[in-house]
Design a protein around this motif. Structure first.
Motif, PDB file in Angstrom:
ATOM      1  N   ASP A   1      28.077  58.121  32.746  1.00  0.00           N
ATOM      2  CA  ASP A   1      29.439  58.489  33.137  1.00  0.00           C
ATOM      3  C   ASP A   1      30.448  57.740  32.270  1.00  0.00           C
ATOM      4  N   SER A   2      31.727  57.868  32.599  1.00  0.00           N
ATOM      5  CA  SER A   2      32.763  57.246  31.770  1.00  0.00           C
ATOM      6  C   SER A   2      32.644  55.725  31.764  1.00  0.00           C
ATOM      7  N   SER A   3      32.209  55.132  32.862  1.00  0.00           N
ATOM      8  CA  SER A   3      32.007  53.676  32.895  1.00  0.00           C
ATOM      9  C   SER A   3      30.852  53.280  31.989  1.00  0.00           C
ATOM     10  N   GLY A   4      29.800  54.068  31.983  1.00  0.00           N
ATOM     11  CA  GLY A   4      28.665  53.811  31.101  1.00  0.00           C
ATOM     12  C   GLY A   4      29.054  53.959  29.646  1.00  0.00           C
ATOM     13  N   LEU A   5      29.844  54.985  29.341  1.00  0.00           N
ATOM     14  CA  LEU A   5      30.327  55.183  27.977  1.00  0.00           C
ATOM     15  C   LEU A   5      31.198  53.997  27.559  1.00  0.00           C
TER      16      LEU A   5
ATOM     17  N   SER B   1      17.880  58.796  20.135  1.00  0.00           N
ATOM     18  CA  SER B   1      17.128  59.507  21.172  1.00  0.00           C
ATOM     19  C   SER B   1      17.988  59.947  22.351  1.00  0.00           C
ATOM     20  N   LEU B   2      19.199  60.418  22.097  1.00  0.00           N
ATOM     21  CA  LEU B   2      20.060  60.855  23.190  1.00  0.00           C
ATOM     22  C   LEU B   2      19.485  62.094  23.866  1.00  0.00           C
ATOM     23  N   THR B   3      19.446  62.072  25.184  1.00  0.00           N
ATOM     24  CA  THR B   3      19.049  63.257  25.940  1.00  0.00           C
ATOM     25  C   THR B   3      20.197  64.269  25.860  1.00  0.00           C
ATOM     26  N   PRO B   4      19.933  65.543  26.134  1.00  0.00           N
ATOM     27  CA  PRO B   4      20.996  66.549  26.010  1.00  0.00           C
ATOM     28  C   PRO B   4      22.245  66.228  26.836  1.00  0.00           C
TER      29      PRO B   4
ATOM     30  N   LYS C   1      25.896  65.324  25.190  1.00  0.00           N
ATOM     31  CA  LYS C   1      27.082  66.121  25.521  1.00  0.00           C
ATOM     32  C   LYS C   1      28.278  65.216  25.830  1.00  0.00           C
ATOM     33  N   VAL C   2      28.048  64.115  26.535  1.00  0.00           N
ATOM     34  CA  VAL C   2      29.130  63.167  26.836  1.00  0.00           C
ATOM     35  C   VAL C   2      29.713  62.612  25.537  1.00  0.00           C
ATOM     36  N   PHE C   3      28.851  62.211  24.617  1.00  0.00           N
ATOM     37  CA  PHE C   3      29.324  61.680  23.342  1.00  0.00           C
ATOM     38  C   PHE C   3      30.064  62.743  22.530  1.00  0.00           C
ATOM     39  N   ARG C   4      29.575  63.966  22.572  1.00  0.00           N
ATOM     40  CA  ARG C   4      30.210  65.044  21.813  1.00  0.00           C
ATOM     41  C   ARG C   4      31.575  65.411  22.411  1.00  0.00           C
ATOM     42  N   LEU C   5      31.656  65.559  23.736  1.00  0.00           N
ATOM     43  CA  LEU C   5      32.908  65.953  24.389  1.00  0.00           C
ATOM     44  C   LEU C   5      33.998  64.896  24.246  1.00  0.00           C
ATOM     45  N   THR C   6      33.593  63.642  24.182  1.00  0.00           N
ATOM     46  CA  THR C   6      34.568  62.549  24.034  1.00  0.00           C
ATOM     47  C   THR C   6      34.820  62.207  22.570  1.00  0.00           C
ATOM     48  N   ARG C   7      34.157  62.923  21.669  1.00  0.00           N
ATOM     49  CA  ARG C   7      34.262  62.718  20.224  1.00  0.00           C
ATOM     50  C   ARG C   7      33.740  61.360  19.776  1.00  0.00           C
ATOM     51  N   MET C   8      32.994  60.699  20.634  1.00  0.00           N
ATOM     52  CA  MET C   8      32.398  59.415  20.269  1.00  0.00           C
ATOM     53  C   MET C   8      31.233  59.619  19.303  1.00  0.00           C
ATOM     54  N   ASP C   9      30.768  60.854  19.170  1.00  0.00           N
ATOM     55  CA  ASP C   9      29.721  61.132  18.184  1.00  0.00           C
ATOM     56  C   ASP C   9      30.246  60.959  16.759  1.00  0.00           C
ATOM     57  N   THR C  10      31.574  60.888  16.609  1.00  0.00           N
ATOM     58  CA  THR C  10      32.159  60.635  15.294  1.00  0.00           C
ATOM     59  C   THR C  10      32.308  59.135  15.030  1.00  0.00           C
ATOM     60  N   ILE C  11      32.162  58.335  16.060  1.00  0.00           N
ATOM     61  CA  ILE C  11      32.315  56.877  15.951  1.00  0.00           C
ATOM     62  C   ILE C  11      30.965  56.201  15.705  1.00  0.00           C
ATOM     63  N   PHE C  12      29.945  56.664  16.412  1.00  0.00           N
ATOM     64  CA  PHE C  12      28.616  56.068  16.338  1.00  0.00           C
ATOM     65  C   PHE C  12      27.719  56.822  15.363  1.00  0.00           C
ATOM     66  N   THR C  13      26.815  56.088  14.711  1.00  0.00           N
ATOM     67  CA  THR C  13      25.709  56.722  14.002  1.00  0.00           C
ATOM     68  C   THR C  13      24.679  57.062  15.065  1.00  0.00           C
ATOM     69  N   ILE C  14      24.294  58.334  15.136  1.00  0.00           N
ATOM     70  CA  ILE C  14      23.346  58.781  16.155  1.00  0.00           C
ATOM     71  C   ILE C  14      22.107  59.333  15.454  1.00  0.00           C
ATOM     72  N   HIS C  15      20.963  58.718  15.764  1.00  0.00           N
ATOM     73  CA  HIS C  15      19.679  59.147  15.212  1.00  0.00           C
ATOM     74  C   HIS C  15      18.999  60.055  16.227  1.00  0.00           C
ATOM     75  N   PRO C  16      18.298  61.091  15.768  1.00  0.00           N
ATOM     76  CA  PRO C  16      17.691  62.043  16.690  1.00  0.00           C
ATOM     77  C   PRO C  16      16.617  61.461  17.596  1.00  0.00           C
ATOM     78  N   GLN C  17      15.817  60.531  17.096  1.00  0.00           N
ATOM     79  CA  GLN C  17      14.764  59.952  17.925  1.00  0.00           C
ATOM     80  C   GLN C  17      14.476  58.538  17.466  1.00  0.00           C
ATOM     81  N   GLY C  18      13.894  57.741  18.364  1.00  0.00           N
ATOM     82  CA  GLY C  18      13.652  56.332  18.091  1.00  0.00           C
ATOM     83  C   GLY C  18      12.885  56.060  16.817  1.00  0.00           C
TER      84      GLY C  18
END
Length: 113
Positions: A55-59, A79-82, A86-103
């Motif tokens: 949730d937003s507190s976790g983010l 390894s983000l679950t769908p 979605k939370v990272f994408r909707l908040t545009r935080m996916d542009t801030i963090f480097t996100i790898h598909p799996q561990g």
């Protein structure tokens, strides 16, 4: 909050062994991350593969950890679950963090960088 840290060639991977990071555990998450990231690792990869809900507190807690590590160290995610992705994408935080598909890919990419 169960976190499993492991270090390979100066890269610390922290696996969250909980299914949620929310308002009920956000503070505990930040404190545990502060404890496990005390070492000299120049990169920290947070493996969220088991986290089904954020949730937003976790983010906010994840962002706080990123700020805690900066400017000397970088927090990357893997390894983000769908639902979490979605939370990272909707908040545009996916542009801030480097996100790898799996561990496994995160670890391989970490060794190359």
């Amino acid at each position: 909050m169960k976190l499993k840290p492991s270090t390979i060639q100066g890269v610390l991977t922290v696996t969250v062994q909980e299914n949620r990071i929310d308002a009920a555990c956000a503070l505990q998450f930040k404190e545990r991350m502060r404890e496990v990231t005390q070492g000299n690792a120049h990169r920290v990869i947070l493996d969220l593969g088991q986290v089904q809900f954020l949730d937003s507190s976790g983010l906010g807690a994840v962002v706080a950890v990123m700020k805690l590590l900066a400017p000397d160290r970088k927090l990357e995610l893997s390894s983000l679950t769908p639902t979490v992705e979605k939370v990272f994408r909707l908040t545009r935080m996916d542009t801030i963090f480097t996100i790898h598909p799996q561990g496994g890919m995160a670890g391989q990419n970490a060794l190359k960088a």
